[in-house]
Design a protein around this motif. Structure first.
Motif, short mmCIF file in Angstrom:
data_model
loop_
_atom_site.label_atom_id
_atom_site.label_comp_id
_atom_site.label_asym_id
_atom_site.label_seq_id
_atom_site.Cartn_x
_atom_site.Cartn_y
_atom_site.Cartn_z
N VAL A 494 95.16 76.19 14.63
CA VAL A 494 94.29 77.36 14.48
C VAL A 494 93.23 77.11 13.41
O VAL A 494 92.05 77.44 13.58
N LEU A 495 93.62 76.52 12.29
CA LEU A 495 92.68 76.26 11.20
C LEU A 495 91.58 75.29 11.64
O LEU A 495 90.41 75.46 11.27
N VAL A 496 91.95 74.30 12.43
CA VAL A 496 90.94 73.40 12.98
C VAL A 496 89.99 74.18 13.89
O VAL A 496 88.77 73.99 13.87
N GLY A 497 90.56 75.10 14.68
CA GLY A 497 89.73 75.93 15.55
C GLY A 497 88.80 76.85 14.78
O GLY A 497 87.76 77.29 15.31
N LEU A 498 89.13 77.12 13.52
CA LEU A 498 88.29 77.96 12.67
C LEU A 498 87.26 77.15 11.89
O LEU A 498 86.47 77.73 11.14
N GLY A 499 87.28 75.82 12.05
CA GLY A 499 86.25 75.00 11.43
C GLY A 499 86.72 74.01 10.40
O GLY A 499 85.90 73.31 9.80
N ALA A 500 88.03 73.91 10.15
CA ALA A 500 88.52 72.93 9.18
C ALA A 500 88.30 71.52 9.71
O ALA A 500 88.59 71.23 10.87
N THR A 501 87.81 70.64 8.84
CA THR A 501 87.57 69.25 9.24
C THR A 501 88.62 68.30 8.69
O THR A 501 88.68 67.14 9.09
N SER A 502 89.45 68.78 7.76
CA SER A 502 90.56 67.99 7.23
C SER A 502 91.67 68.92 6.82
O SER A 502 91.45 70.10 6.53
N LEU A 503 92.90 68.39 6.78
CA LEU A 503 94.07 69.17 6.42
C LEU A 503 94.87 68.37 5.39
O LEU A 503 95.13 67.18 5.60
N SER A 504 95.26 69.02 4.31
CA SER A 504 96.03 68.33 3.27
C SER A 504 97.34 69.06 3.05
O SER A 504 97.38 70.29 3.01
N MET A 505 98.43 68.30 2.89
CA MET A 505 99.76 68.90 2.90
C MET A 505 100.76 68.00 2.19
O MET A 505 100.43 66.87 1.79
N ALA A 506 101.99 68.49 2.03
CA ALA A 506 103.07 67.65 1.54
C ALA A 506 103.24 66.48 2.51
O ALA A 506 103.20 66.67 3.73
N PRO A 507 103.40 65.26 2.01
CA PRO A 507 103.49 64.09 2.90
C PRO A 507 104.52 64.22 4.01
O PRO A 507 104.31 63.73 5.12
N SER A 508 105.64 64.90 3.74
CA SER A 508 106.68 65.02 4.77
C SER A 508 106.24 65.83 5.97
O SER A 508 106.84 65.75 7.04
N ALA A 509 105.17 66.63 5.83
CA ALA A 509 104.70 67.46 6.94
C ALA A 509 103.71 66.71 7.83
O ALA A 509 103.34 67.21 8.91
#
Length: 561
Positions: A494-509
């Motif tokens: 959904v966030l990508v669909g809203l325009g996010a070009t990168s995603l950052s998270m805990a490595p395990s995810a």
């Protein structure tokens, strides 16, 4: 067969027998001391010292975010103010046990009243007090049981010390009655890859020995499942293990659209695990670890060495460093120790740094020097930016120090609503969904009583994300997500669909998000985003997207030349 619902962490599924968490020890009685104040004080000091050492050792074993939390607990245990409270009660005739119980309870109430970061620490006091009391009584501290076989753990919530060292060969899954998607339990469960569902309101209806399926992807606990349901769950678990073992690839949608998958890190030592799990860089490096355990700001040389160690782990890759995010909710004596009635709305982030500009300038100096010694692509960003003027102030200052890529954290609705004007000056925006949700919903993210409102799926939050995404698209500026929302695989789409070009998270995810993105095209992500925006609340958005996703066929990711 019945179902219980909560908020799932990740995509995992597990099954097994329930084991309930051991209940806390009862309060000590009020019988006066029979050995005298001096002996009672000696007993308390020995017990607190041992507990603090045990917490520190657990942290060193656990590493990651768990280490930070446990080291903070050890510091709380040995807090001089708390010790004075204990001594005062002993001097009044109380036993060590009763003095510890009452002093910790009073200190807990004080921290809860303060709220914010310190309010969050209040819950940790219960665990520390129980450990000290157990030491004084010569018994094992209440904690995770060991029935001698694999089990599904059910608890009101877990103390950080328990979550950090869960035996993953024994604990098949975790169900908590309290907590939300950004609670410490949820964050640590995600970091350790534990199948978990938090906020299961009816969790205590489960009894020891009940067989359950814990489906984190659906947020559903199935009680007394059928044989067919058990078989399907086992097949899903096996398929997920196979997906985790698949070769690492850059993040991309099914149509080949690249979506950089980055890691959130708290210290340089965490970099190796992120690289091993396929992180394409760092989307959020928290610099607080250098400051929060110190009575004074670290030197430029000390900072430079830490930043250099981090940057050397990611040659040629993007590393986004957040400037010190402290003050008010994370008070530092050398930055801002003034009492504030509402610390979440106080002098924090860029506001605190401007008030102590020498600290900000020293950070920028150390980062510029580390950047000159390494080959990573260093980006820097300011926390808690609320105005265009703050954006101009920070980006101008960063560039004066030779840092070529300067951006801002979007955590305040004001900066989201003016994203086009903010991004006219900033090189990029990174959305911190934890705080953005807190401020949008007027719900303290550290306060359990309003945890239900602290949900980044809420359409009001998603609308603000869309504002930033649209502004980034129009201006050709990258928009990243670095809050816990990025680690929710379905929400990541959904966030990508809203325009996010990168995603950052805990490595395990990373593995779950990488797999889920690979099944959806950009058009589908945009369609699912519209479905979420059309809902009335977070639960409705989550369910509507799940239903819409189920109606879509998974795609094979296209290769690009």
């Amino acid at each position: 067969m019945s179902e219980l619902r909560g908020v799932g962490i990740g995509l995992g599924v597990a099954q097994g027998p329930v084991v309930r968490m051991t209940e806390a020890m009862p309060a000590p009685d009020e019988t006066p001391s029979s050995i005298g104040a001096e002996a009672e004080r000696a007993r308390v000091r020995e017990a607190i010292s041992v507990v603090a050492q045990e917490l520190t050792a657990r942290g060193e074993t656990a590493g990651g975010s768990a280490q930070e939390v446990l080291e903070a607990q050890a510091m709380i245990a040995e807090d001089p103010t708390l010790q004075d409270e204990v001594d005062g009660r002993i001097d009044a005739g109380a036993t060590a046990e009763r003095a510890v119980h009452d002093a910790f309870a009073g200190f807990r109430a004080t921290l809860e009243a303060v709220g914010g970061y310190l309010g969050e620490r209040a819950a940790d006091l219960d665990d520390i007090a129980q450990r000290v009391l157990a030491r004084l009584r010569g018994v094992d501290a209440p904690g995770v049981p060991d029935p001698g076989h694999p089990f599904v753990l059910v608890a009101r919530d877990l103390a950080p010390a328990d979550t950090a060292l869960l035996d993953l060969d024994k604990v098949l899954a975790l169900i908590t009655v309290d907590g939300g998607p950004t609670s410490h339990t949820a964050i640590l469960a995600r970091e350790k890859g534990i199948v978990a569902i938090v906020g299961v309101a009816d969790g205590f209806t489960l009894a020891n020995g009940d067989t359950v399926i814990v489906d984190a992807a659906a947020g559903v606990v199935t009680v007394d499942p059928t044989a067919d349901e058990k078989d399907r769950a086992a097949q899903r678990a096996a398929a997920r293990m196979s997906a985790d073992a698949a070769p690492l690839t850059p993040g991309a949608l099914a149509d080949g659209t690249p979506i950089a998958l980055l890691a959130n890190l708290g210290k340089p030592a965490d970099a190796a695990d992120a690289v091993e799990r396929g992180a394409e860089g760092v989307g959020l490096f928290r610099t607080e670890f250098l400051f929060l355990s110190s009575s004074q700001a670290p030197t430029i040389a000390q900072q430079r060495e830490s930043y250099r160690e981090l940057l050397e782990a990611f040659p040629g890759k993007k590393v986004v460093v957040r400037m010190l995010d402290a003050g008010a909710d994370k008070p530092l004596a050398f930055l801002n120790d003034a009492h504030e009635e509402n610390p979440a709305l106080g002098l924090r982030g860029i506001r605190a740094l401007r008030a102590s500009e020498d600290i900000l300038r020293e950070q920028l100096t150390a980062l510029a020097e580390a950047d000159a010694q390494t080959d990573a692509d260093l980006w820097v960003m300011a926390p808690m930016v609320a105005t265009v003027e703050e954006t101009v102030y920070f980006t101008t200052l960063a560039r004066d120090y030779g840092l070529k890529t300067a951006g801002v954290m979007v955590e305040v609705p004001a900066s989201a609503l003016l994203a086009d004007r903010v991004l006219a000056h900033a090189d990029f925006a990174s959305i911190g969904t934890n705080d953005l949700t807190q401020y949008t919903m007027a719900a303290d993210r550290m306060l359990g009583s309003v945890a239900g409102l602290q949900d980044p799926w809420h359409p009001a939050v998603l609308r603000l994300v869309r504002e930033v995404g649209d502004a980034g698209s129009r201006l050709g500026k990258p928009v990243g997500i670095c809050g816990e929302a990025a680690a929710d695989p379905m929400l990541a789409v959904v966030l990508v669909g809203l325009g996010a070009t990168s995603l950052s998270m805990a490595p395990s995810a990373l593995a779950d998000v990488r797999h889920t993105l690979s099944e959806r095209t950009l058009d589908e992500a945009r369609s699912l985003a519209q479905v979420a925006l059309a809902a009335d609340d977070a639960a409705g958005a989550r369910k509507a997207v799940a239903d819409a996703t189920a109606a879509l066929s998974p795609h094979q990711k296209e290769t690009t030349s």
